[in-house]
Write a protein that holds these residues in place. Structure first.
Motif, PDB file in Angstrom:
ATOM      1  N   VAL A  73       0.862  -1.184   0.000  1.00 23.72           N
ATOM      2  CA  VAL A  73       0.000   0.000   0.000  1.00 23.72           C
ATOM      3  C   VAL A  73       0.896   1.232   0.000  1.00 23.72           C
ATOM      4  N   VAL A  74       0.683   2.109  -0.970  1.00 24.85           N
ATOM      5  CA  VAL A  74       1.393   3.388  -0.985  1.00 24.85           C
ATOM      6  C   VAL A  74       0.365   4.443  -0.611  1.00 24.85           C
ATOM      7  N   SER A  75       0.574   5.053   0.536  1.00 25.39           N
ATOM      8  CA  SER A  75      -0.467   5.964   1.035  1.00 25.39           C
ATOM      9  C   SER A  75       0.031   7.401   1.107  1.00 25.39           C
ATOM     10  N   ASN A  76      -0.930   8.300   1.277  1.00 27.45           N
ATOM     11  CA  ASN A  76      -0.656   9.730   1.459  1.00 27.45           C
ATOM     12  C   ASN A  76       0.052  10.381   0.273  1.00 27.45           C
ATOM     13  N   ALA A  77      -0.089   9.806  -0.897  1.00 28.20           N
ATOM     14  CA  ALA A  77       0.569  10.377  -2.075  1.00 28.20           C
ATOM     15  C   ALA A  77      -0.387  11.307  -2.811  1.00 28.20           C
ATOM     16  N   ARG A  78       0.211  12.215  -3.602  1.00 29.94           N
ATOM     17  CA  ARG A  78      -0.606  12.975  -4.556  1.00 29.94           C
ATOM     18  C   ARG A  78      -0.650  12.126  -5.818  1.00 29.94           C
ATOM     19  N   ILE A  79      -1.798  11.523  -6.072  1.00 32.32           N
ATOM     20  CA  ILE A  79      -1.909  10.608  -7.198  1.00 32.32           C
ATOM     21  C   ILE A  79      -2.248  11.402  -8.456  1.00 32.32           C
ATOM     22  N   VAL A  80      -1.361  11.302  -9.442  1.00 34.14           N
ATOM     23  CA  VAL A  80      -1.581  12.008 -10.705  1.00 34.14           C
ATOM     24  C   VAL A  80      -1.622  10.952 -11.805  1.00 34.14           C
ATOM     25  N   ASP A  81      -2.808  10.754 -12.362  1.00 34.84           N
ATOM     26  CA  ASP A  81      -2.987   9.725 -13.387  1.00 34.84           C
ATOM     27  C   ASP A  81      -3.668  10.320 -14.624  1.00 34.84           C
ATOM     28  N   PRO A  82      -2.894  10.595 -15.661  1.00 36.80           N
ATOM     29  CA  PRO A  82      -3.475  11.243 -16.843  1.00 36.80           C
ATOM     30  C   PRO A  82      -4.613  10.439 -17.465  1.00 36.80           C
ATOM     31  N   ALA A  83      -4.518   9.125 -17.474  1.00 40.70           N
ATOM     32  CA  ALA A  83      -5.532   8.331 -18.166  1.00 40.70           C
ATOM     33  C   ALA A  83      -6.925   8.529 -17.571  1.00 40.70           C
ATOM     34  N   SER A  84      -6.996   8.719 -16.247  1.00 40.45           N
ATOM     35  CA  SER A  84      -8.301   8.926 -15.610  1.00 40.45           C
ATOM     36  C   SER A  84      -8.525  10.399 -15.278  1.00 40.45           C
ATOM     37  N   GLY A  85      -7.494  11.207 -15.429  1.00 36.61           N
ATOM     38  CA  GLY A  85      -7.605  12.622 -15.077  1.00 36.61           C
ATOM     39  C   GLY A  85      -7.535  12.860 -13.577  1.00 36.61           C
TER      40      GLY A  85
ATOM     41  N   VAL B  42       3.778  12.573 -27.609  1.00 34.61           N
ATOM     42  CA  VAL B  42       4.714  11.811 -26.787  1.00 34.61           C
ATOM     43  C   VAL B  42       6.004  12.605 -26.557  1.00 34.61           C
ATOM     44  N   ILE B  43       6.505  12.546 -25.330  1.00 33.64           N
ATOM     45  CA  ILE B  43       7.848  13.048 -25.033  1.00 33.64           C
ATOM     46  C   ILE B  43       8.724  11.823 -24.742  1.00 33.64           C
ATOM     47  N   HIS B  44       9.895  11.775 -25.372  1.00 35.70           N
ATOM     48  CA  HIS B  44      10.812  10.671 -25.092  1.00 35.70           C
ATOM     49  C   HIS B  44      12.206  11.223 -24.807  1.00 35.70           C
TER      50      HIS B  44
ATOM     51  N   ARG C  26       1.147  12.823 -19.166  1.00 38.92           N
ATOM     52  CA  ARG C  26       0.360  12.120 -20.186  1.00 38.92           C
ATOM     53  C   ARG C  26       1.247  11.747 -21.378  1.00 38.92           C
ATOM     54  N   ALA C  27       2.123  12.676 -21.746  1.00 37.73           N
ATOM     55  CA  ALA C  27       2.972  12.456 -22.922  1.00 37.73           C
ATOM     56  C   ALA C  27       4.051  11.410 -22.672  1.00 37.73           C
ATOM     57  N   MET C  28       4.223  11.009 -21.415  1.00 32.58           N
ATOM     58  CA  MET C  28       5.239  10.005 -21.112  1.00 32.58           C
ATOM     59  C   MET C  28       4.627   8.732 -20.517  1.00 32.58           C
ATOM     60  N   THR C  29       3.281   8.699 -20.451  1.00 30.72           N
ATOM     61  CA  THR C  29       2.640   7.509 -19.871  1.00 30.72           C
ATOM     62  C   THR C  29       1.457   7.051 -20.730  1.00 30.72           C
ATOM     63  N   GLN C  30       0.355   7.781 -20.606  1.00 30.38           N
ATOM     64  CA  GLN C  30      -0.882   7.368 -21.265  1.00 30.38           C
ATOM     65  C   GLN C  30      -0.747   7.301 -22.785  1.00 30.38           C
ATOM     66  N   ARG C  31      -0.202   8.357 -23.392  1.00 25.03           N
ATOM     67  CA  ARG C  31      -0.147   8.405 -24.856  1.00 25.03           C
ATOM     68  C   ARG C  31       0.765   7.324 -25.441  1.00 25.03           C
ATOM     69  N   PRO C  32       1.988   7.166 -24.961  1.00 25.21           N
ATOM     70  CA  PRO C  32       2.780   6.077 -25.543  1.00 25.21           C
ATOM     71  C   PRO C  32       2.122   4.708 -25.346  1.00 25.21           C
ATOM     72  N   ALA C  33       1.443   4.518 -24.210  1.00 32.94           N
ATOM     73  CA  ALA C  33       0.766   3.232 -23.973  1.00 32.94           C
ATOM     74  C   ALA C  33      -0.338   3.029 -25.005  1.00 32.94           C
TER      75      ALA C  33
END
Lengths: 319, 437
Positions: free
Chosen positions: B7-19, B307-309, B357-364
């Motif tokens: 469990v990873v807790s107390n984080a600021r969760i940033v997930d582009p795919a779900s916004g 995408v950023i690479h 997003r350009a380094m996670t969701q989009r390349p996926a």
């Protein structure tokens, strides 16, 4: 004779890598020092002792008989021991890098290395790896500072001044280190500069280096005090940058007809080696308005002055 | 071997795919994400290991679409293992390895070798790109079907660019047949010529031959038209000019499967960095003008650039410490990818969500991968990032086997504190103290 030497003034640079590193006072200082060197070469006993005991290496990665000879004579007239190295056929061909070559030569403890290299920036790179003075004798299409200094000295000798003159530089601007160093130097000395070339030989952004840009040579030459022609590498340019030598000569070769548009007392210059009949009419090259051989003489004076400025110990000269 | 739940807790969760951008926790079981929640995740077992990620951003692990190594053939530059160490340190949990090796990855057996070698030695996911043409020569297409069966995720000629429009049409048509993305470096060789940096005043003053923007826009325009014609999944590997953004914006309306990437170098640096003759900044495409860089940032914000690479390209000093025109192109970048991208966030140019997003969701999405998102069922590839951690890039700290970074001595803000691949920690920053700084 002591006035001809370093004149006791310190020179604030270790190397001469380009005109871009100099301000107008330093440029003027070098031209003055060179002018003072002229009598040395014209007297019977053509030597000054200021570089006695110093070692000069001429390291040429590109063949150049005249520039190498000019630096060699300049060094010898100041008493330096001069070694010529033409690297084109030796270690570099075996895969040794420029930096390896620099380290090897540096270990031989020279006082100055004079470098010509076909790649822009190569001389600066080498200078970072050695512990002695370095003079740029031409790097790629970047700079050829001693050529610009000798051109300026030649102009001043004939015109009595630099500031206020109009100088046209004609030909292969895109590939010319001579053009770049001259534009930088003349610009710093308040000379109006014009570059004249077909569009294929004008690099992007050249208008930031020259006062005016012309593609019509006749218009570009109108009212100029100095016409400086450049060598066309016609083997490389043919079929792509220019369609043929005869078309180039027709529109950009200096002949009597076009020269008539410059001022009546305009002088004609060329850094050599010339392609007679390609960029210049032989009758002009060898005619009364040509100062081309005078440029060669000034070349030795300028190189003596630069060597002296970088290497001579001012306290010794003053003594 | 299964690992205990995490469990990873107390984080600021940033997930582009779900916004999603909120404080919360992540539950990981058997290498997969099983829950993402605000507060404590439901159903977390008592036995779970708990990481208190207070003060950190928790994002999907980065997917880097353009990485070169020297394996096989030039292992002294970089191996799959050493690249994966650098990737883990940079928060990259998956990278696509380019086929420019010796031998070239143009045969199923070599794709298989890369996959086996990576499985045995690499810390992160390594996905092979197979050559689009045999020997990267731009003459004959490779066996797309067999390469895909062997495990290639896309087709690319790496550093090379297909010069023939006819061949490109054939390649895209046949790639569409196997639903494989075509990832193409756009450069018209006849316009690049002997060019070594961006064409313009700086190149002229430096006495260096320039590369015009049209060397990129002309083949890009060609490719985008062919993508519309063939329906291929086309990805312009890297763009660098304002003109390319315009072309992409127009083309995406007609060819929605077209996409484009950009090297972080072209977003964070410009042609001024090249002067005087700094060969670590000799890149392909070259660093362009500041106007181009601004246009690329706008393109990224508008979603025109997907995408950023890192364009991670290890080169030894022998080929880099040369006169500029003679030096090799390329710079390493896996370790600095995220921190350099955060420059755009800290400068206020691009929101954090867009950069991620350009380094996670989009390349996926482009590669059809299940990772690149924080969602139940997705692989537990994620990173913990301190977005403000200040550091200076020092040669001695470089993990990669090569040292040719374009960010040497750069001051960066933001660093990866911990990297997880399939729920296992593969990197932990020495400065990280759990539970906040």
């Amino acid at each position: 004779m002591s006035t001809a030497a370093g004149q006791g003034r310190p020179f604030p640079h270790r190397n001469l890598l380009g005109i871009s590193q100099l301000n107008q006072y330093e440029i003027l200082d070098l031209i003055d020092r060179a002018e003072a060197m002229i009598p040395v070469s014209r007297q019977q006993r053509k030597s000054l002792p200021t570089l006695s005991g110093k070692t000069q290496i001429n390291l040429f990665f590109e063949p150049s008989t005249r520039t190498q000879a000019s630096f060699e004579i300049a060094g010898k007239r100041l008493g330096a021991q001069v070694t010529n190295m033409s690297v084109r056929t030796s270690s570099v061909a075996k895969g040794e890098t420029l930096i390896d070559t620099a380290a090897t030569l540096n270990a031989m403890q020279p006082d100055v290395i004079i470098v010509r290299h076909p790649a822009s920036g190569a001389v600066e790179l080498l200078s970072q790896k050695v512990g002695c003075a370095v003079i740029n004798a031409g790097d790629g299409a970047h700079e050829h500072p001693t050529q610009a200094l000798l051109d300026a000295l030649t102009i001043r000798q004939h015109k009595g001044r630099l500031s206020g003159l109009t100088v046209a530089i004609c030909g292969d601007i895109a590939n010319s280190r001579v053009a770049r160093s001259n534009l930088l130097l003349l610009g710093a000395m308040q000379v109006r500069t014009r570059v004249i070339a077909p569009r294929t030989l004008l690099p992007r952004g050249i208008e930031t280096l020259a006062t005016e840009v012309f593609t019509d040579m006749r218009r570009g030459l109108e009212g100029t005090d100095v016409v400086m022609m450049l060598r066309l590498q016609h083997e490389r340019a043919a079929g792509r940058l220019i369609p043929s030598v005869r078309e180039y000569y027709r529109f950009y070769g200096l002949d009597a007809d076009k020269l008539a548009l410059a001022k009546p007392d305009a002088i004609v210059m060329h850094p050599g080696p010339m392609n007679r009949g390609v960029e210049i009419d032989p009758a002009i090259a060898d005619g009364p308005r040509s100062v081309i051989t005078h440029q060669v003489e000034m070349g030795v004076a300028v190189r003596m002055a630069v060597l002296d400025a970088l290497l001579a110990d001012p306290t010794q000269v003053a003594a | 071997m299964s690992t205990p739940p995490l469990v990873v807790s107390n984080a600021r969760i940033v997930d582009p795919a779900s916004g999603r951008d909120q404080q919360g926790a992540l539950l990981v079981e058997d290498g997969r994400i099983t829950a993402v929640a605000a507060g404590k995740p439901p159903g977390a077992p008592e036995s779970a290991t708990i990481i208190d990620a207070r003060g950190l951003v928790l994002g999907p692990g980065l997917i880097d679409m353009r990485v070169f190594t020297g394996e096989p053939g030039h292992e002294y530059r970089e191996t799959l293992a050493s690249a994966s160490e650098a990737a883990a340190a940079g928060g990259v949990t998956t990278f696509v390895v380019m086929p420019d090796t010796t031998p070239v990855v143009d045969d199923g057996a070599i794709v298989d070798f890369i996959i086996r070698r990576a499985a045995a030695t690499a810390k992160v996911n390594v996905l092979p790109a197979a050559a689009l043409t045999k020997g990267l020569r731009g003459e004959e297409i490779t066996e797309f079907g067999l390469l895909k069966e062997a495990g290639a995720v896309c087709l690319s000629d790496g550093r090379h660019s297909i010069q023939s429009a006819g061949l490109m049409r054939a390649a895209m048509t046949y790639a569409a047949n196997f639903d494989l993305p075509v990832v193409h470096h756009v450069a018209d060789q006849s316009l690049v010529g002997d060019g070594v940096m961006n064409e313009g005043q700086l190149a002229t003053v430096s006495g260096l031959k320039g590369i015009p923007a049209e060397a990129e826009t002309i083949p890009l325009a060609r490719d985008l038209q062919l993508a519309a014609l063939t329906g291929a999944r086309y990805h312009a590997a890297q763009v660098s000019t304002a003109g390319s953004v315009e072309l992409l914006a127009a083309a995406k309306r007609r060819a929605p499967t077209a996409s484009a990437g950009i090297s972080i170098n072209n977003l964070a640096l410009n042609e001024n960095d090249v002067v005087p003759y700094r060969t670590f900044f000799k890149l392909s495409p070259p660093l362009r003008s500041e106007d181009d860089r601004r246009a690329m940032i706008e393109g990224l914000n508008a979603g025109t650039i997907d995408v950023i690479h890192s364009a991670h390209d290890p080169q030894d000093s022998e080929v880099k410490r040369q006169p500029f025109a003679e030096a090799s192109e390329g710079a390493i970048g896996l370790e600095t990818l995220l921190a350099a991208a955060l420059r755009l966030v800290h400068s206020g140019d691009v929101p954090l969500m867009t950069v991620l997003r350009a380094m996670t969701q989009r390349p996926a999405e482009i590669l059809g991968l299940p990772s690149g998102r924080l969602a139940a069922g997705a692989p537990a590839d994620f990173i913990l990032v301190d977005p403000d951690y200040p550091w200076i890039v020092a040669e001695k700290d470089i993990v990669s086997r090569s040292r040719n970074t374009a960010f040497e001595s750069a001051r960066l803000q933001g660093a990866v504190m911990q990297t997880f691949v399939a729920g296992r920690s593969v990197f932990r920053h020495a400065a990280w103290r759990e539970g906040g700084r």
